[in-house]
Design a protein around this motif. Structure first.
Motif, PDB file in Angstrom:
ATOM      1  N   SER B  13       0.852  -1.185   0.000  1.00 35.36           N
ATOM      2  CA  SER B  13       0.000   0.000   0.000  1.00 35.36           C
ATOM      3  C   SER B  13       0.890   1.238   0.000  1.00 35.36           C
ATOM      4  O   SER B  13       2.046   1.180   0.392  1.00 35.36           O
ATOM      5  CB  SER B  13      -0.917  -0.008   1.222  1.00 35.36           C
ATOM      6  OG  SER B  13      -0.140   0.199   2.371  1.00 35.36           O
ATOM      7  N   SER B  15       1.388   5.630  -1.556  1.00 36.57           N
ATOM      8  CA  SER B  15       0.902   6.651  -2.474  1.00 36.57           C
ATOM      9  C   SER B  15       2.022   7.138  -3.387  1.00 36.57           C
ATOM     10  O   SER B  15       3.199   7.072  -3.050  1.00 36.57           O
ATOM     11  CB  SER B  15       0.295   7.808  -1.691  1.00 36.57           C
ATOM     12  OG  SER B  15       1.167   8.199  -0.666  1.00 36.57           O
ATOM     13  N   ILE B  33      -5.623   4.467 -12.089  1.00 36.91           N
ATOM     14  CA  ILE B  33      -6.615   4.661 -11.033  1.00 36.91           C
ATOM     15  C   ILE B  33      -7.726   3.629 -11.165  1.00 36.91           C
ATOM     16  O   ILE B  33      -8.267   3.423 -12.248  1.00 36.91           O
ATOM     17  CB  ILE B  33      -7.213   6.079 -11.127  1.00 36.91           C
ATOM     18  CG1 ILE B  33      -6.097   7.108 -10.962  1.00 36.91           C
ATOM     19  CG2 ILE B  33      -8.284   6.282 -10.072  1.00 36.91           C
ATOM     20  CD1 ILE B  33      -6.511   8.514 -11.315  1.00 36.91           C
ATOM     21  N   SER B  34      -8.014   2.965 -10.067  1.00 44.25           N
ATOM     22  CA  SER B  34      -9.153   2.060 -10.109  1.00 44.25           C
ATOM     23  C   SER B  34     -10.077   2.405  -8.961  1.00 44.25           C
ATOM     24  O   SER B  34      -9.716   3.164  -8.054  1.00 44.25           O
ATOM     25  CB  SER B  34      -8.684   0.606 -10.043  1.00 44.25           C
ATOM     26  OG  SER B  34      -7.883   0.424  -8.916  1.00 44.25           O
ATOM     27  N   ASP B  37      -9.496   3.490  -4.908  1.00 37.37           N
ATOM     28  CA  ASP B  37      -8.284   4.253  -4.614  1.00 37.37           C
ATOM     29  C   ASP B  37      -8.690   5.635  -4.114  1.00 37.37           C
ATOM     30  O   ASP B  37      -9.803   6.083  -4.330  1.00 37.37           O
ATOM     31  CB  ASP B  37      -7.438   4.430  -5.880  1.00 37.37           C
ATOM     32  CG  ASP B  37      -6.969   3.103  -6.441  1.00 37.37           C
ATOM     33  OD1 ASP B  37      -7.162   2.085  -5.742  1.00 37.37           O
ATOM     34  OD2 ASP B  37      -6.439   3.094  -7.560  1.00 37.37           O
ATOM     35  N   SER B  38      -7.744   6.278  -3.455  1.00 35.07           N
ATOM     36  CA  SER B  38      -8.045   7.656  -3.101  1.00 35.07           C
ATOM     37  C   SER B  38      -7.091   8.597  -3.831  1.00 35.07           C
ATOM     38  O   SER B  38      -5.912   8.292  -4.010  1.00 35.07           O
ATOM     39  CB  SER B  38      -7.970   7.863  -1.593  1.00 35.07           C
ATOM     40  OG  SER B  38      -6.714   7.476  -1.127  1.00 35.07           O
ATOM     41  N   VAL B  39      -7.664   9.679  -4.306  1.00 36.26           N
ATOM     42  CA  VAL B  39      -6.892  10.617  -5.111  1.00 36.26           C
ATOM     43  C   VAL B  39      -6.954  11.997  -4.483  1.00 36.26           C
ATOM     44  O   VAL B  39      -8.030  12.453  -4.091  1.00 36.26           O
ATOM     45  CB  VAL B  39      -7.463  10.682  -6.558  1.00 36.26           C
ATOM     46  CG1 VAL B  39      -6.728  11.724  -7.370  1.00 36.26           C
ATOM     47  CG2 VAL B  39      -7.376   9.324  -7.220  1.00 36.26           C
ATOM     48  N   SER B  68     -12.360   9.332  -2.316  1.00 38.19           N
ATOM     49  CA  SER B  68     -12.263   7.892  -2.548  1.00 38.19           C
ATOM     50  C   SER B  68     -13.040   7.618  -3.833  1.00 38.19           C
ATOM     51  O   SER B  68     -14.237   7.860  -3.917  1.00 38.19           O
ATOM     52  CB  SER B  68     -12.871   7.167  -1.353  1.00 38.19           C
ATOM     53  OG  SER B  68     -13.332   5.931  -1.736  1.00 38.19           O
ATOM     54  N   LEU B 112      -1.937   9.739  -5.752  1.00 33.68           N
ATOM     55  CA  LEU B 112      -2.786   8.561  -5.834  1.00 33.68           C
ATOM     56  C   LEU B 112      -2.398   7.599  -4.733  1.00 33.68           C
ATOM     57  O   LEU B 112      -1.230   7.227  -4.586  1.00 33.68           O
ATOM     58  CB  LEU B 112      -2.610   7.914  -7.220  1.00 33.68           C
ATOM     59  CG  LEU B 112      -3.285   6.575  -7.450  1.00 33.68           C
ATOM     60  CD1 LEU B 112      -4.793   6.699  -7.357  1.00 33.68           C
ATOM     61  CD2 LEU B 112      -2.900   6.018  -8.815  1.00 33.68           C
ATOM     62  N   HIS B 113      -3.380   7.239  -3.930  1.00 32.89           N
ATOM     63  CA  HIS B 113      -3.116   6.266  -2.875  1.00 32.89           C
ATOM     64  C   HIS B 113      -3.856   4.985  -3.208  1.00 32.89           C
ATOM     65  O   HIS B 113      -5.058   4.990  -3.444  1.00 32.89           O
ATOM     66  CB  HIS B 113      -3.595   6.816  -1.539  1.00 32.89           C
ATOM     67  CG  HIS B 113      -3.332   5.856  -0.402  1.00 32.89           C
ATOM     68  ND1 HIS B 113      -2.185   5.889   0.336  1.00 32.89           N
ATOM     69  CD2 HIS B 113      -4.075   4.826   0.074  1.00 32.89           C
ATOM     70  CE1 HIS B 113      -2.219   4.908   1.234  1.00 32.89           C
ATOM     71  NE2 HIS B 113      -3.365   4.255   1.095  1.00 32.89           N
ATOM     72  N   LYS B 114      -3.099   3.907  -3.216  1.00 32.40           N
ATOM     73  CA  LYS B 114      -3.714   2.615  -3.521  1.00 32.40           C
ATOM     74  C   LYS B 114      -3.518   1.701  -2.329  1.00 32.40           C
ATOM     75  O   LYS B 114      -2.449   1.721  -1.714  1.00 32.40           O
ATOM     76  CB  LYS B 114      -3.015   1.977  -4.726  1.00 32.40           C
ATOM     77  CG  LYS B 114      -3.620   2.273  -6.085  1.00 32.40           C
ATOM     78  CD  LYS B 114      -2.823   1.523  -7.124  1.00 32.40           C
ATOM     79  CE  LYS B 114      -3.306   1.783  -8.532  1.00 32.40           C
ATOM     80  NZ  LYS B 114      -4.648   1.273  -8.785  1.00 32.40           N
ATOM     81  N   TRP B 117      -0.309  -1.651  -4.541  1.00 31.34           N
ATOM     82  CA  TRP B 117       0.340  -1.338  -5.815  1.00 31.34           C
ATOM     83  C   TRP B 117       0.886  -2.652  -6.371  1.00 31.34           C
ATOM     84  O   TRP B 117       1.877  -3.166  -5.886  1.00 31.34           O
ATOM     85  CB  TRP B 117       1.488  -0.347  -5.618  1.00 31.34           C
ATOM     86  CG  TRP B 117       1.015   1.054  -5.373  1.00 31.34           C
ATOM     87  CD1 TRP B 117       0.723   1.615  -4.166  1.00 31.34           C
ATOM     88  CD2 TRP B 117       0.780   2.058  -6.344  1.00 31.34           C
ATOM     89  NE1 TRP B 117       0.313   2.905  -4.316  1.00 31.34           N
ATOM     90  CE2 TRP B 117       0.336   3.204  -5.667  1.00 31.34           C
ATOM     91  CE3 TRP B 117       0.883   2.103  -7.739  1.00 31.34           C
ATOM     92  CZ2 TRP B 117       0.001   4.386  -6.330  1.00 31.34           C
ATOM     93  CZ3 TRP B 117       0.569   3.270  -8.393  1.00 31.34           C
ATOM     94  CH2 TRP B 117       0.120   4.395  -7.694  1.00 31.34           C
TER      95      TRP B 117
END
Lengths: 675, 386
Positions: B13, B15, B33-34, B37-39, B68, B112-114, B117
């Motif tokens: 995980s 960003s 981006i899916s 995710d938080s942007v 989110s 972008l936080h996933k 990754w």
């Protein structure tokens, strides 16, 4: 949409020219969708090659069955008109059913309607022997009855008692005249009056009585009635008879062959010899062509009119011209031979009844045109797939070989083998030695001693004269495919194209499909002569009003407003794959040629791989289709197009698939999905 | 694309902050981006404030929000990416849980936080940040009456304009109409080129057609350029490349990209190599059907046998909403790589990718034939039946 179609004027059995007279659909009291109806209608064309077919005494059917020769095609046709969807069988059962049916037909021929076959096969759980027994027993019972009657009520699925055509084949009389179909009712009324013993409604009338050739008297009466009624939809057949009875038959002939085989020159010379081109014009062409150093192209210039074509010395778009023979009015469509212009050639061939294949007899030239990649092959395959079955081969430029018989025989032998394989019957192919540039053996029998030594056959013009004119489906609902749109002289604009089915009258309302806009026919002209009416098979230009010119494009269909042409983006087709470099898979992007329409499409599903000769399912959901395979696939077109099932309208049920400038497959539409 | 920082934990995980620089980067972002995710990005929001007296005023504020992501929209023509979702970091204007739609803009940083990754995502970041100058190629595929003006970037083929004109056919005595129609058509194509192709970026302009249409058109265009004194066209005359194509439809771009003359000019574009690879797959299917397979089930089975030499997979599969599915595909890619296979991720924006998408989106060329796969077809009822 299909539900609202008017079945009344529709005849299911006349998809095939040669058996028009048999098994009419008669007036229905209720609306039944064509597909439903088709399921229960007997379709004689299902199996033409059955033995019993020949046992029957068809004395004078000269029309040859079109699909007989090519094994792959034969299988196509055989299952063509089968609609088993209604039975809700799973695919395995369907396959079993199909093979049983095939067996049964081998024995019974086409004397028994399909629904009975299907029914009994199902009843006996695909046991072929039992089913056969039952059918044979039934049949003998029926034959005892004095008058043929509708056979056994069809299974529970049936919605309406449809009249099943009769078991004992009535004597078929092939007549020049199209039998009454659409306007059966009128015809019957007269008949009722004349012959009192006739049943009261057409429904009860047996086809046998009806299929008499209409006598003079009837004909006259018919006309009277038509005049009296004075409605828009007069009986198309009588109309056809009136208008065209006295005239020469129209014959459309497409000229095909490899680049520089001399197609245009041959035709130009032919026209000149026949006096269709004036001496003065030709002199002008001679001078002009001399100027750019291409004197040998002077005859070709008769047909190649654009500057581009003349400068390059090749035909790029289909040129057309007409002349008359002893018995026919011939319209020639001069197709381009260059590989890049095959789309144009397909457009031309799609409108033709017969084809003239021109090959170059010069040593080396014939070979290069005939070997793989040459257009001789592709063109011949294409016209065959487009439904042309009579072919004349002009072995051109034979003067360069000093009219050598050996050369002629060599070419003939090679071509014969190939054409047979492509599905032309030997009897339908004629070879003529000739020379386009010198004009030898074109209109008059040759005077060349070297040729006379070994050739005594007809000249090219006589060969053309001998072609059979196919039956015109005049009484079917109107379908006209548009291949040209241009501004006319007066108001409105013109669309040109060929009428595939039906009749078009001045003042008619027509539906422009797939956009489904109504338009009115302002005027009609056939070969630049104004006319009030045009029939199936004619090339016409139609002046339309009520639609914008921008909203019409090439490949659209003018359709009868009531019995509309189906519009869809997705359909099922049975493909015959030609020689392909890469196999066809799911998702394969192709160009589909349908009449004059070219559209990009995808093969979205490979449904089944079939045995070429028997039509049996070899493999379901194959991964890919290789060379020369036969398969059932689903095709999705990027835009909605007008398409018909092959069994309904032959011309609109054929598609060609091309990729990267090569024809990869020909297909027949078996089903249309409404989207 | 510029990578600002990368902060990924051991568990995957973390960003990453990126600055998109050209429209192509937006496409990469779209693939990165899916949902879930938080942007974090700067955006403009209309804020309504109610004063103590009850009158309300609204004004637009630029603020930085973190959402989110719930839905992702990509406009292929304008290359705009829209992300809709709930706010997860409260600030003075926007409450927690309030919906907001972020427009990703060029040259503005986004983070972008996933939660995870995976290798495919990281590879995508790497690819996007590759500074190798992207070679843009413009292509016009045309036939009489139909033309597509396309822009080919490394990972996208964009149809900029489609020209569809009916040209009257030549008929006796009416040749002018045909020629007039043709000129009109050429003019429309020329306008399309002038409007949509930026000659300062584009390395070469391919004009492809069957027959002589391309030559005729090129002549016409140059004549017009001289007539109207169009410097732009005259100066860039050398950039035009005339090649043969079989039709004016978009998928004949595939043939164009296989043309050796074109290959030389654009050798580094992804488009050309993808076309080539797909072609070799088809050739394999023809010659040795037991060494070429498509469809998830077949490919997975082949992978279990460690048979995959080249795996072709469409990036569309990684954009699927189902996280589980994505995981499966990612692990497939990883395992093929582990086994020494080559993995090519096709861009679904190219013609070749479009074709692969139709072909279930996944295909593989094997090292050794596996005829048993072919035979086991019967059991396989295709899940992708439509």
């Amino acid at each position: 949409m299909a539900r609202h179609r008017n079945v009344r004027n529709r005849s299911y059995s006349d998809d095939y020219d040669f058996d028009d007279v048999y098994g009419h659909s008669v007036e229905e009291d209720s609306c039944l969708s064509p597909s439903d109806a088709a399921q229960w209608m007997y379709d004689r064309s299902r199996n033409q090659q059955a033995i019993s077919n020949f046992l029957d005494n068809h004395d004078d059917i000269q029309e040859e069955s079109e699909e007989l020769p090519e094994p792959s095609h034969a299988t196509l046709e055989r299952r063509e008109s089968m609609d088993l969807r209604g039975l809700n069988l799973n695919e395995d059962d369907e396959a079993k059913l199909m093979s049983c049916l095939d067996e049964l037909r081998n024995v019974l021929g086409d004397t028994t309607p399909d629904n009975i076959l299907v029914q009994s096969v199902l009843k006996h759980k695909f046991n072929y022997n039992k089913a056969l027994d039952e059918i044979l027993n039934n049949k003998s019972k029926q034959e005892e009855k004095p008058k043929p009657e509708p056979v056994i009520p069809p299974p529970a699925l049936l919605i309406e008692p449809v009249k099943v055509p009769v078991v004992t084949t009535p004597k078929v009389i092939a007549t020049k005249i199209e039998p009454n179909k659409a306007a059966v009712i009128k015809g019957f009324k007269i008949e009722d009056g004349n012959t009192k013993s006739c049943p009261q409604t057409p429904r009860d009338q047996s086809p046998a009585t009806r299929d008499r050739t209409p006598s003079r008297l009837d004909q006259a009466d018919d006309n009277k009635i038509v005049l009296k009624i004075k409605e828009n939809k007069s009986d198309p057949n009588t109309q056809f008879q009136n208008e065209r009875g006295s005239e020469k038959d129209h014959l459309y002939i497409v000229v095909i062959g490899h680049v520089d085989a001399g197609k245009s020159t041959l035709m130009g010379r032919l026209l000149f010899e026949l006096g269709e081109v004036s001496q003065r014009t030709l002199h002008k062409y001679e001078q002009e062509s001399k100027k750019i150093g291409k004197q040998s192209f002077m005859y070709a210039w008769v047909l190649d009119e654009t500057g581009e074509e003349r400068v390059r010395g090749i035909t790029m778009d289909v040129g057309r011209a007409q002349f008359e023979t002893k018995t026919k009015k011939v319209i020639i469509l001069d197709a381009p031979g260059h590989a890049d212009f095959i789309p144009n050639m397909i457009t031309g061939a799609g409108q033709a009844d017969v084809a003239l294949l021109v090959v170059d007899a010069t040593r080396g030239e014939f070979e290069s045109g005939f070997e793989l990649g040459g257009q001789t092959r592709e063109h011949a395959l294409l016209v065959r797939s487009l439904g042309v079955n009579q072919l004349a081969v002009a072995v051109n430029k034979l003067d360069t070989t000093n009219w050598s018989q050996e050369r002629f025989d060599e070419i003939t032998k090679k071509l014969k083998a190939f054409l047979k394989q492509a599905g032309f019957k030997d009897s339908d192919v004629t070879f003529v030695p000739c020379s386009g540039l010198t004009g030898e053996n074109l209109v008059k029998d040759s005077t060349e001693p070297n040729l006379l030594k070994w050739y005594s056959g007809p000249c090219l013009l006589d060969v053309i004269d001998k072609f059979n004119v196919p039956q015109r489906p005049v009484s079917k609902p109107l379908r006209m495919s548009i291949n040209d749109i241009f501004k006319g002289t007066g108001s409105g604009f013109c669309v040109a194209g060929r009428i595939e089915n039906g009749v078009i009258n001045k003042g008619d309302k027509v539906l422009v499909c797939p956009t489904k806009e109504m338009a009115e026919v302002r005027s009609l002209s056939i070969n630049d002569l104004a006319s009030n009416v045009a029939f199936a098979g004619d090339q016409v230009s139609v002046t339309l009003s009520g639609v914008e010119m921008q909203n019409v494009s090439v490949g659209y269909i003018l359709s009868d407003p009531i019995q509309q042409v189906p519009v869809s983006t997705r359909f099922e087709a049975r493909l015959v794959v030609f020689n392909v470099k890469v196999p066809i898979t799911k998702g394969f992007p192709v160009l589909i040629h349908h009449q004059s329409l070219v559209e990009s499409a995808n093969i979205v599903k490979l449904k089944a791989l079939l045995n070429k000769s028997t039509g049996e399912v070899l493999k379901k959901k194959p991964r890919c289709l290789g060379n020369n395979s036969v398969a059932v696939v689903d095709i999705e077109v990027s835009k909605p197009i007008c398409i018909e099932r092959y069994k309904d309208v032959k011309e609109l049920g054929r598609v060609m698939l091309r990729v990267a400038g090569v024809t990869i497959a020909a297909g027949l539409v078996t089903d249309i999905f409404t989207t | 694309m510029k990578l600002v920082f990368k902060n990924i934990d051991k568990d995957g995980s973390g960003s990453i902050a990126l600055i998109p620089e050209e429209s192509e980067d937006i496409w990469h972002a779209y693939n990165l981006i899916s949902e879930g995710d938080s942007v974090t990005a700067s955006t403009v929001r209309k804020v309504q404030t109610e004063s103590s007296t009850g009158s309300s005023t609204s004004n637009r504020v630029r603020t930085t929000l973190t959402i989110s992501v719930e839905t992702i929209d990509f406009d292929t023509q304008a290359c705009v990416l829209r992300l809709k979702g709930r706010n997860i970091v409260e600030n003075q204007y926007v409450k927690m849980g309030a919906y907001h739609t972020l427009d990703l803009e060029l040259n503005r940083k986004f983070t972008l936080h996933k939660p995870l990754w995976d290798s495919v995502a990281l590879e995508r970041v790497e690819m996007a940040c590759d500074p190798a100058a992207s070679a843009d190629v413009a292509a016009v595929v045309m036939q009489e009456g139909l033309a597509h003006v396309c822009l080919i970037t490394p990972s996208m083929t964009l149809v900029r304009s489609k020209i569809d004109v009916t040209i009257p056919r030549k008929r006796k005595g009416f040749v002018q109409q045909h020629e007039k129609g043709l000129n009109k058509f050429y003019d429309a194509v020329m306008q399309g080129i002038l409007r949509h192709i930026d000659f300062s970026i584009v390395k070469c302009v391919i004009i492809a057609s069957p027959g002589f249409v391309k030559d005729q058109f090129f002549d016409y265009m140059m004549q017009q350029a001289i007539k109207t004194d169009n410097k732009l066209l005259i100066e860039n005359k050398s950039k035009f490349l005339l090649v043969k194509a079989s039709s004016g439809f978009k998928h004949s771009l595939k043939e164009v990209l296989q043309e050796p003359a074109v290959m030389n000019k654009i050798s580094d574009t992804k488009a050309a190599s993808e076309v080539k690879l797909l072609e070799s797959f088809y050739t394999m299917l023809q010659l040795e059907p037991a060494k070429a397979f498509y469809g998830k089930k077949h490919v997975e089975r082949a992978n279990e046998a460690m048979a995959i030499e080249t795996l072709m997979i469409s990036d569309k599969l990684f954009r699927c909403q189902d996280i589980q599915m994505r995981k499966e595909y990612v692990s497939l890619v990883d395992s093929v790589r582990e086994n020494g296979g080559d993995v090519r991720i096709f861009s679904s924006m190219h013609v070749s990718g479009e074709q692969l998408d139709q072909l279930t989106g996944i295909a593989a060329i094997l090292r050794f034939p596996m005829p048993e796969l072919e035979d086991s077809d019967g059991a396989e009822s295709d899940s992708d039946s439509d």
